[in-house]
Design a protein around this motif. Sequence first.
Motif, PDB file in Angstrom:
ATOM      1  N   ALA A   1      62.074  24.185  68.104  1.00  0.00           N
ATOM      2  CA  ALA A   1      61.265  23.021  68.465  1.00  0.00           C
ATOM      3  C   ALA A   1      59.798  23.376  68.317  1.00  0.00           C
ATOM      4  O   ALA A   1      59.366  24.472  68.704  1.00  0.00           O
ATOM      5  N   ASP A   2      59.036  22.461  67.734  1.00  0.00           N
ATOM      6  CA  ASP A   2      57.579  22.628  67.592  1.00  0.00           C
ATOM      7  C   ASP A   2      57.214  23.909  66.858  1.00  0.00           C
ATOM      8  O   ASP A   2      56.197  24.554  67.147  1.00  0.00           O
TER       9      ASP A   2
ATOM     10  N   ASN B   1      63.308  29.698  56.880  1.00  0.00           N
ATOM     11  CA  ASN B   1      63.239  28.337  57.407  1.00  0.00           C
ATOM     12  C   ASN B   1      61.775  27.945  57.566  1.00  0.00           C
ATOM     13  O   ASN B   1      61.078  28.441  58.448  1.00  0.00           O
ATOM     14  N   ASP B   2      61.298  27.046  56.712  1.00  0.00           N
ATOM     15  CA  ASP B   2      59.885  26.665  56.742  1.00  0.00           C
ATOM     16  C   ASP B   2      59.488  25.967  58.030  1.00  0.00           C
ATOM     17  O   ASP B   2      58.297  25.915  58.368  1.00  0.00           O
ATOM     18  N   ALA B   3      60.465  25.414  58.750  1.00  0.00           N
ATOM     19  CA  ALA B   3      60.150  24.742  60.010  1.00  0.00           C
ATOM     20  C   ALA B   3      59.877  25.730  61.133  1.00  0.00           C
ATOM     21  O   ALA B   3      59.349  25.354  62.183  1.00  0.00           O
ATOM     22  N   CYS B   4      60.238  26.983  60.916  1.00  0.00           N
ATOM     23  CA  CYS B   4      60.039  28.008  61.942  1.00  0.00           C
ATOM     24  C   CYS B   4      58.768  28.798  61.655  1.00  0.00           C
ATOM     25  O   CYS B   4      58.586  29.329  60.561  1.00  0.00           O
ATOM     26  N   ARG B   5      57.900  28.894  62.656  1.00  0.00           N
ATOM     27  CA  ARG B   5      56.637  29.598  62.481  1.00  0.00           C
ATOM     28  C   ARG B   5      56.460  30.746  63.478  1.00  0.00           C
ATOM     29  O   ARG B   5      55.538  31.549  63.343  1.00  0.00           O
TER      30      ARG B   5
ATOM     31  N   GLY C   1      59.155  41.324  59.206  1.00  0.00           N
ATOM     32  CA  GLY C   1      59.337  39.953  58.739  1.00  0.00           C
ATOM     33  C   GLY C   1      58.067  39.130  58.869  1.00  0.00           C
ATOM     34  O   GLY C   1      57.076  39.570  59.449  1.00  0.00           O
ATOM     35  N   ARG C   2      58.110  37.909  58.346  1.00  0.00           N
ATOM     36  CA  ARG C   2      56.903  37.074  58.323  1.00  0.00           C
ATOM     37  C   ARG C   2      56.600  36.417  59.655  1.00  0.00           C
ATOM     38  O   ARG C   2      55.467  35.970  59.889  1.00  0.00           O
ATOM     39  N   LEU C   3      57.592  36.327  60.544  1.00  0.00           N
ATOM     40  CA  LEU C   3      57.426  35.552  61.775  1.00  0.00           C
ATOM     41  C   LEU C   3      56.943  36.417  62.929  1.00  0.00           C
ATOM     42  O   LEU C   3      57.507  37.483  63.195  1.00  0.00           O
TER      43      LEU C   3
END
Length: 261
Positions: free
Chosen positions: A16-17, A51-55, A98-100
Motif C-alpha cells: 500500500a502506498d 514490482n514497480d508499485a513497490c518503492r 537490492g534496489r528497495l
Amino acid sequence: MLIEELDSPALKVELADGVATLTMHVPSKRNALTPELYEGLARALAALQDNDACRAVLLTGGAHFCSGGDVGGLDVSGLVMRRNMQIGQQVVRTMIGGRLPVVAAVQGAAFGAGFSLAMASDFVFADANATFCAAFGRLGLTPDYGLLWSLPQRVSMGAAREILMLCDPIPATQARALGLVDVLTEAGQVLEQARERALRLAKAPPATIATTKAVLSRVPMSLDTMLAWEADTQSLLAASADFREGCAAFAERRPAVFLGR
C-alpha cells in the motif's frame, strides 16, 4: 507475481502506498526462521524487486521480530543445511544489494538470524522492549546471514567482537547507544514510526535509492573506483525524468513527485 501469491501462513505480505509490509508470522516459535518463513522471505523480496508499485519494504514480526533459526526443527544434514543457508543468504543479499530500501520494525526478540535480518536492513527502528542478541555462539555456531559483514558497518570492530563472541542480550537502550538501532521508540509506537520512514523512502527517487544502496553494499572501495562510479551513475541519472522533475519542483518551490523514470 501478484502480491496475493506472496502471502502465506508464515509471511503476511501487504502493499500500500508504495510500501510492502512483510510481517513474519510464526507466533508459536516467536517467528523462528522455519523453512516456510525464510523461503517466503526469499520469494517475496525477489518478486518485489520487479514490482514497480513497490518503492520500499517494511519488515516486522508483531510481538517478536525473529528469535533466530528454528533450532527445534533444524535439519543439520549437510546438503539440507547448505541449501537452507543459501536461501537465507539470498534473503540478506537482496535486502542489502537490492534496489528497495528496507526498514526493520523490531519488537521483542531479534536473536541469532533475526539479529542478522535487522542488521541487513537499511534502517532499524526498535520498540523500548526490544532485545538483540548474536546468539550463535551459545549453540557452537558461527554468525551467519551476513552478520560478520553487516555488524561492523554499524559498530566499531571492538564492539562487534564483544557482541559476536560474548553473545550477551542487548536491551534496546544499549542497542541505540551502540548504533545497532537508528530510532528508539516508546512502547507500542515502533510500527507506526517505521512505516512513516518507509513511506518517506517510497516518495524518494527510486534510481537514487537503488544506486546508493548498490555502492554502499560494495564498500570499502578505492577513491578512484568510487569517483568512476559517481561519474557513470550521475550521467545516467541526469538524463532521467525524475531529475527534470526534481529541478522543476525546486524552482517552483513544491514537493517533487518522483515516478522512477
